[in-house]
Design an enzyme around this catalytic site. Structure first.
Site, PDB file in Angstrom:
ATOM      1  N   LYS A  53      22.643  -4.896  12.308  1.00 25.45           N
ATOM      2  CA  LYS A  53      21.265  -5.296  12.623  1.00 25.45           C
ATOM      3  C   LYS A  53      21.210  -6.034  13.958  1.00 25.45           C
ATOM      4  O   LYS A  53      20.294  -5.818  14.762  1.00 25.45           O
ATOM      5  CB  LYS A  53      20.702  -6.177  11.502  1.00 25.45           C
ATOM      6  CG  LYS A  53      20.465  -5.450  10.190  1.00 25.45           C
ATOM      7  CD  LYS A  53      19.782  -6.374   9.184  1.00 25.45           C
ATOM      8  CE  LYS A  53      19.516  -5.665   7.870  1.00 25.45           C
ATOM      9  NZ  LYS A  53      18.814  -6.515   6.893  1.00 25.45           N
ATOM     10  N   LEU A  79       2.292 -10.193   5.034  1.00 24.17           N
ATOM     11  CA  LEU A  79       2.468  -8.950   5.780  1.00 24.17           C
ATOM     12  C   LEU A  79       2.647  -7.795   4.807  1.00 24.17           C
ATOM     13  O   LEU A  79       3.496  -7.852   3.919  1.00 24.17           O
ATOM     14  CB  LEU A  79       3.702  -9.048   6.684  1.00 24.17           C
ATOM     15  CG  LEU A  79       3.794 -10.271   7.601  1.00 24.17           C
ATOM     16  CD1 LEU A  79       5.138 -10.279   8.326  1.00 24.17           C
ATOM     17  CD2 LEU A  79       2.650 -10.278   8.600  1.00 24.17           C
ATOM     18  N   ARG A  80       1.861  -6.745   4.999  1.00 30.72           N
ATOM     19  CA  ARG A  80       2.009  -5.550   4.180  1.00 30.72           C
ATOM     20  C   ARG A  80       2.885  -4.547   4.920  1.00 30.72           C
ATOM     21  O   ARG A  80       2.621  -4.242   6.086  1.00 30.72           O
ATOM     22  CB  ARG A  80       0.650  -4.913   3.897  1.00 30.72           C
ATOM     23  CG  ARG A  80      -0.306  -5.804   3.103  1.00 30.72           C
ATOM     24  CD  ARG A  80      -1.709  -5.252   3.131  1.00 30.72           C
ATOM     25  NE  ARG A  80      -2.259  -5.257   4.491  1.00 30.72           N
ATOM     26  CZ  ARG A  80      -3.412  -4.675   4.837  1.00 30.72           C
ATOM     27  NH1 ARG A  80      -4.115  -4.030   3.937  1.00 30.72           N
ATOM     28  NH2 ARG A  80      -3.829  -4.740   6.086  1.00 30.72           N
ATOM     29  N   TYR A 106      -6.246  -2.159  -2.748  1.00 30.77           N
ATOM     30  CA  TYR A 106      -5.383  -1.737  -3.853  1.00 30.77           C
ATOM     31  C   TYR A 106      -6.141  -1.068  -5.001  1.00 30.77           C
ATOM     32  O   TYR A 106      -5.526  -0.552  -5.921  1.00 30.77           O
ATOM     33  CB  TYR A 106      -4.574  -2.916  -4.421  1.00 30.77           C
ATOM     34  CG  TYR A 106      -3.606  -3.530  -3.454  1.00 30.77           C
ATOM     35  CD1 TYR A 106      -2.409  -2.900  -3.155  1.00 30.77           C
ATOM     36  CD2 TYR A 106      -3.891  -4.737  -2.833  1.00 30.77           C
ATOM     37  CE1 TYR A 106      -1.511  -3.456  -2.263  1.00 30.77           C
ATOM     38  CE2 TYR A 106      -2.999  -5.299  -1.932  1.00 30.77           C
ATOM     39  CZ  TYR A 106      -1.817  -4.656  -1.656  1.00 30.77           C
ATOM     40  OH  TYR A 106      -0.940  -5.214  -0.776  1.00 30.77           O
ATOM     41  N   LEU A 107      -7.456  -1.124  -5.010  1.00 28.16           N
ATOM     42  CA  LEU A 107      -8.193  -0.615  -6.159  1.00 28.16           C
ATOM     43  C   LEU A 107      -8.498   0.876  -6.028  1.00 28.16           C
ATOM     44  O   LEU A 107      -9.656   1.294  -6.026  1.00 28.16           O
ATOM     45  CB  LEU A 107      -9.490  -1.418  -6.347  1.00 28.16           C
ATOM     46  CG  LEU A 107      -9.270  -2.807  -6.937  1.00 28.16           C
ATOM     47  CD1 LEU A 107     -10.548  -3.634  -6.899  1.00 28.16           C
ATOM     48  CD2 LEU A 107      -8.763  -2.712  -8.381  1.00 28.16           C
ATOM     49  N   PRO A 158      -6.828   4.356  -7.875  1.00 26.00           N
ATOM     50  CA  PRO A 158      -5.798   4.928  -8.740  1.00 26.00           C
ATOM     51  C   PRO A 158      -4.814   5.777  -7.941  1.00 26.00           C
ATOM     52  O   PRO A 158      -5.200   6.523  -7.048  1.00 26.00           O
ATOM     53  CB  PRO A 158      -6.602   5.783  -9.719  1.00 26.00           C
ATOM     54  CG  PRO A 158      -7.942   5.118  -9.763  1.00 26.00           C
ATOM     55  CD  PRO A 158      -8.184   4.624  -8.379  1.00 26.00           C
ATOM     56  N   CYS A 204       8.433  -6.742  -3.029  1.00 25.13           N
ATOM     57  CA  CYS A 204       7.648  -7.954  -3.297  1.00 25.13           C
ATOM     58  C   CYS A 204       6.998  -7.968  -4.677  1.00 25.13           C
ATOM     59  O   CYS A 204       7.272  -8.849  -5.481  1.00 25.13           O
ATOM     60  CB  CYS A 204       6.564  -8.124  -2.227  1.00 25.13           C
ATOM     61  SG  CYS A 204       7.194  -8.535  -0.596  1.00 25.13           S
TER      62      CYS A 204
END
Length: 435
Positions: free
Chosen positions: A35, A156-157, A254-255, A257, A265
């Site tokens: 890294k 952070l996503r 997130y809503l 399906p 996470c």
């Protein structure tokens, strides 16, 4: 400011690159020399939107470098950001081994005036009861007096983490003293979003509250999708009505399906929160059933894939989320593992996943779960399509959509809701997981 960033995984790599791009002088620190070498060559350690160009530019400009020498990094900085992993065991107990190791390394090199900032996810009390004593013992200094301590959780996503860094929903700073909090706040000066200066345990808890709710939203939407499918309804039309209520139904995030949640996470933090509640003898029946609900949704996908009775399976997508190469706790990896265990003939395509680029915990995880991944990976979406009798769609990359347009009479199991999903509903060769 001069900053050392410990851990060059997703959070550390993004934090280091973004802080360097804001004009700070950043030194990344990692025990993995691969890294470190990647960063010093101007290359990212992860697959993520914009991260490659940020790393290349900041390294070329001399604002970012990496090293394995923790003591030198601390000595050459004013602030140390700790971004190492906190993996959980199957029972949800949190491993703080990496945090403890880094705290001791930093403590041995600590000088008065330095601020140690923990961005790693950890349960309330971890900093004050475990990490601060290690820092004090190894340095001979006093926290809040001789040196500062702060907890600064990230929001952070993966897939949009660079954008999220520069446009955060909020900045949370748990501080040992106001001066340390001021120093952390200065790191993000000029960025939008409300800043919360709170006690350290409150800051530790905020990440768990957020991730538990995010996981809950995904599980809720998927159960609605399963019920709708059983009743012959299009769940996305139902959820369109639900989401129109911005006042009471919170947010559309997130809503939708889709497939089961995964990643480094949500599963880990849910297990950690449920474990902590059990230790405190607190009953949380809803949260304790979110992971079993997610497992049931994954089993639902397995049954859809195996129902046609065909043996050759093509999986399009493997990472837990499109646009990343993170395979840790990916439901697609779990699905592939189950299919292999039942003797199905698999081929997999994911444009972002290359064995030669996987490093650290990501590589270790896939070596444990799919040790023969190299034999399963197809060179292209067409390669996997040619192999498959059943196509499992886990991403919507352009090459995948182009290949699926030529699927013919192959069975398609749609886990992501393809752009033309609505026109396919009702066809015998197409199944959506929740619509």
């Amino acid at each position: 400011m001069r900053i050392s960033v410990f851990g060059l995984g997703y959070v550390g790599c993004v934090s280091a690159a973004c802080l360097a791009s804001l004009g700070h002088q950043v030194t990344g620190v990692d025990v993995n020399p691969d890294k470190v070498d990647l960063i010093n060559q101007g290359q990212a350690t992860i697959v993520e939107e914009r991260i490659g160009e940020l790393i290349a530019k900041t390294v070329a400009d001399g604002r970012l470098r990496a090293t394995t020498d923790a003591a030198a990094a601390v000595a050459g900085s004013e602030v140390s950001l700790v971004c190492v992993g906190t993996p959980s065991a199957q029972n949800g107990s949190l491993s703080t081994a990496y945090l403890e190791r880094v705290a001791e390394q930093i403590g041995r090199a600590l000088r008065p005036g330095h601020v140690v900032v923990f961005r790693s996810t950890m349960l309330p009390g971890t900093c004050a009861e475990l990490l601060v004593p290690i820092l004090e013992l190894s340095s001979g200094l006093r926290a809040g007096v001789d040196f500062g301590v702060a907890v600064n959780p990230e929001f952070l996503r993966e897939g949009t983490s660079v954008r999220d860094f520069f446009a955060p929903p909020k900045t949370v700073i748990g501080e040992s003293d106001p001066g340390s909090g001021d120093k952390v706040a200065a790191l993000y000066e000029g960025l939008p979003g409300e800043v919360f200066r709170v006690p350290i345990p409150v800051a530790e808890m905020t990440k768990y509250a957020d991730n538990a709710f995010h996981a809950l939203k995904i599980g809720f939407a998927n159960e609605i999708g399963a019920i709708c499918q059983a009743m012959g309804l299009d769940s996305h039309r139902v959820m369109d009505v639900f989401l129109a209520d911005r006042k009471l139904n919170v947010s559309p995030a997130y809503l939708r399906p889709g497939f089961a949640f995964g990643g480094s996470c949500l599963p880990k933090d849910l297990r950690g929160l449920v474990y902590a509640a059990r230790k405190a003898d607190v009953s949380i029946p809803l949260l304790s059933h979110v992971l079993p609900a997610n497992e049931a949704h994954l089993q639902r996908a397995f049954e859809l894939v195996t129902a046609p009775g065909r043996r050759r399976i093509g999986i399009f997508g493997l990472s837990f989320k499109p646009g990343t190469d993170d395979l840790r706790e990916s439901p697609l990896v779990e699905l592939a593992e189950r299919l292999l265990g039942k003797g199905y003939d698999l081929r997999i395509y994911d444009a972002n996943v290359s064995l030669s680029r996987l490093v650290g915990a990501n590589r270790a995880y896939i070596a444990d779960r799919l040790p023969h991944l190299g034999d399963l990976l197809g060179d292209s979406a067409d390669d996997v399509l040619d192999h498959a009798e059943v196509c499992v769609v886990g991403c919507k990359d352009a090459p995948v959509l182009e290949a699926l347009a030529r699927a013919g009479d192959r069975v398609i199991v749609d886990l992501v809701r393809l752009p033309d999903a609505e026109t396919h509903r009702g066809r015998r060769d197409y199944t959506g997981i929740g619509w």
